[in-house]
Write an enzyme that holds these catalytic residues in place. Sequence first.
Site, PDB file in Angstrom:
ATOM      1  CB  ILE A 291      -0.928   0.018   1.238  1.00 49.84           C
ATOM      2  CG1 ILE A 291      -1.823  -1.221   1.235  1.00 49.84           C
ATOM      3  CG2 ILE A 291      -1.757   1.304   1.274  1.00 49.84           C
ATOM      4  CD1 ILE A 291      -2.691  -1.360   2.479  1.00 49.84           C
TER       5      ILE A 291
ATOM      6  CB  SER B 260       4.731 -15.111  25.846  1.00 49.18           C
ATOM      7  OG  SER B 260       4.499 -14.880  24.498  1.00 49.18           O
TER       8      SER B 260
ATOM      9  CD  GLU C  42      -4.528  -7.114  18.747  1.00 48.36           C
ATOM     10  OE1 GLU C  42      -5.439  -7.257  19.569  1.00 48.36           O
ATOM     11  OE2 GLU C  42      -3.343  -6.918  19.077  1.00 48.36           O
TER      12      GLU C  42
END
Lengths: 208, 208, 208, 208
Positions: free
Chosen positions: B27, B52, B140
């Site tokens: 982009i 984690s 995410e």
Amino acid sequence: MANKDWKTFMIPYEQAVEELKVKLRAIRTEYRRKNDYSPIEFITGRVKEISSMLEKANKFEIPHDRLAMELEDIAGIRIMCQFVDDIETVVNILRSRQDMKILYEKDYITNVKPSGYRSYHMIIQYPVNMASGVVNIIAEIQIRTLAMNFWAVTEHSLNYKYKQSIPENIKSKLKEAAESAYQLDQTMLDIKDEIKDAQKLFEVKSAI
Amino acid sequence: MANKDWKTFMIPYEQAVEELKVKLRAIRTEYRRKNDYSPIEFITGRVKEISSMLEKANKFEIPHDRLAMELEDIAGIRIMCQFVDDIETVVNILRSRQDMKILYEKDYITNVKPSGYRSYHMIIQYPVNMASGVVNIIAEIQIRTLAMNFWAVTEHSLNYKYKQSIPENIKSKLKEAAESAYQLDQTMLDIKDEIKDAQKLFEVKSAI
Amino acid sequence: MANKDWKTFMIPYEQAVEELKVKLRAIRTEYRRKNDYSPIEFITGRVKEISSMLEKANKFEIPHDRLAMELEDIAGIRIMCQFVDDIETVVNILRSRQDMKILYEKDYITNVKPSGYRSYHMIIQYPVNMASGVVNIIAEIQIRTLAMNFWAVTEHSLNYKYKQSIPENIKSKLKEAAESAYQLDQTMLDIKDEIKDAQKLFEVKSAI
Amino acid sequence: MANKDWKTFMIPYEQAVEELKVKLRAIRTEYRRKNDYSPIEFITGRVKEISSMLEKANKFEIPHDRLAMELEDIAGIRIMCQFVDDIETVVNILRSRQDMKILYEKDYITNVKPSGYRSYHMIIQYPVNMASGVVNIIAEIQIRTLAMNFWAVTEHSLNYKYKQSIPENIKSKLKEAAESAYQLDQTMLDIKDEIKDAQKLFEVKSAI
């Protein structure tokens, strides 16, 4: 069209090559991570030089507004395999993908070109998400063994030097080399079969 | 699940991060190639460390077979913008893409976290084409200004050091820093508006 | 000199940027692999566009055969740090390297530019091994915090838009932003010191 | 030594491989940018897996503190050439570099291994600048044609499968394949000479 506009024209093709390299290299990573044999040895990609694209358009009298439809190798991906029968495995993996649409295939392995050229070509349609929306571009994927690639790279540079008119004596040497490359692939394939046999024997023994 | 299996579990997430980095960086390339201002300054991406991830699963009592549904940040992409209002532009570009599905969005810019944290989060579903078929993973995407990122990176390393219990005096210093970062963004935004005004004036003049 | 020759002129500079990015990113990797705090957050690099190099040569009346000596930023590397005092650590690491020679340094952190610009510059000589032999090129390394970088990137794009003559009202807004960026860095530095104190307290307790 | 320490041990080797890949690939870029024929077709690099390094140490009874001196292929670079006589060109380029020291060379092209293995090996000392100072590591550079590489990659995977004891019937097939690969290289070399002759003829004609 000005040079600047051709550079804009190339954006989705460059993007497609980058995306396809990342996506197809992941196939190899997936096999190796699972400690499986990968049918893919390595992958390269490139977009056609603007100058050689315009040359080709000129030679075949393709109007500039039809280049995106007529030239199938503006975006090109090359997949190298170790053994001849890996090519079929790769073709089947590509056929089952949902992020590209196969337009047609050209099997220059069964139908070797008179020059000695062997490779499997898939012409695909691939959607590129641009800031301005989706653009469907056409790309060519060439699948070949390392030996086929070795020969093809040499023929390509000779064609470039001799502007598609390789002298007869060099042409016959090239065919001789194509024959050696073919023998190499066949010998390798023999070994691959023996490996498979050896492994089957081993498994039968283990099962007793 | 053995360590080896977790490594296999991570393959589509790693692949998603690689693909998304290449796709979203394009982009920026597209804007710059057209000599336009790019709303994206730079992009980073990472997969969560297996250790984690398991720690988080343990803390929130998430069964291992529900990790792929419950943990939304196993694959994480971060997009950095120069100005606050670039974030909306980026969000709209992502909403219009056809290669990902937005599950929901979290606007921590309008609703700043008590800690001072500001960012825009998009939780997406993204299809990864594996050799064995398509896997839909959750990822995410965090969109923030450089100043928001600067602050967040520091808070993250402090949270890591203090295991989520940052001492009060440092917490209040952090809030002070968040305020400075916010002021910086606001001042910059003022300039951006003036740039736009200046350019509008210029265009009006040119039109006379 | 034709465009083709300028492209040849750029080869060792491009090579230097590639090598320096790989080498300096390794410093960060080294710290993180050892689970230590890295004074380097991220690194970028670029070579000057041929057109803007020739523009600068023209403006300052530099003869073309003296460009390699006179222009110090044809090859440019930028190192971003989280805290102001990381900059000194990075400077010391660079001073101790044996693969580059520091010609001189410019400390725009102690001596802030009137515009509000803050950064530490090191002008180095770096040997590039070409097929044809070693070429010693000059390169500029800029070391700054994320906040300094944020401000500098904005000033740069404004200078570009306004061709070095930013209007007074925007100039004063920029100075205001530089002040916010400075405050942000100072607040962060306070926290860093408290972290160090907290850690020292912890170590004293452990020693009892 | 714990796994964590071996990971630290590997840092300069990984760094050397990254640097050498960037540096040696630049040779190809330099030739191509100048529109010259590049003696280098492509380059790969890898560090040895920790597990297979320890296995080798065990097998040859090398104490762990002597690994860095005794194992020469912890860092490995492979340079692939199109024609056999490109190898000599590459060797001469490497010999003239000032950023590495050649310890010794092994010519398995003149002295083909009984297995059929052909390649040119250079064992080098290479200084890696770490945050903590310069570390001189030993690395191996293998230079070979595409055909030699094709054969060697196959032999390597067979050796891996059969734990260095390839069955006799497969061994003889491998030697047959080595012979085909050699023939291929020889035929290609013939063409290369004819190209050179053709070019010389062309230049003589042009000169008249």
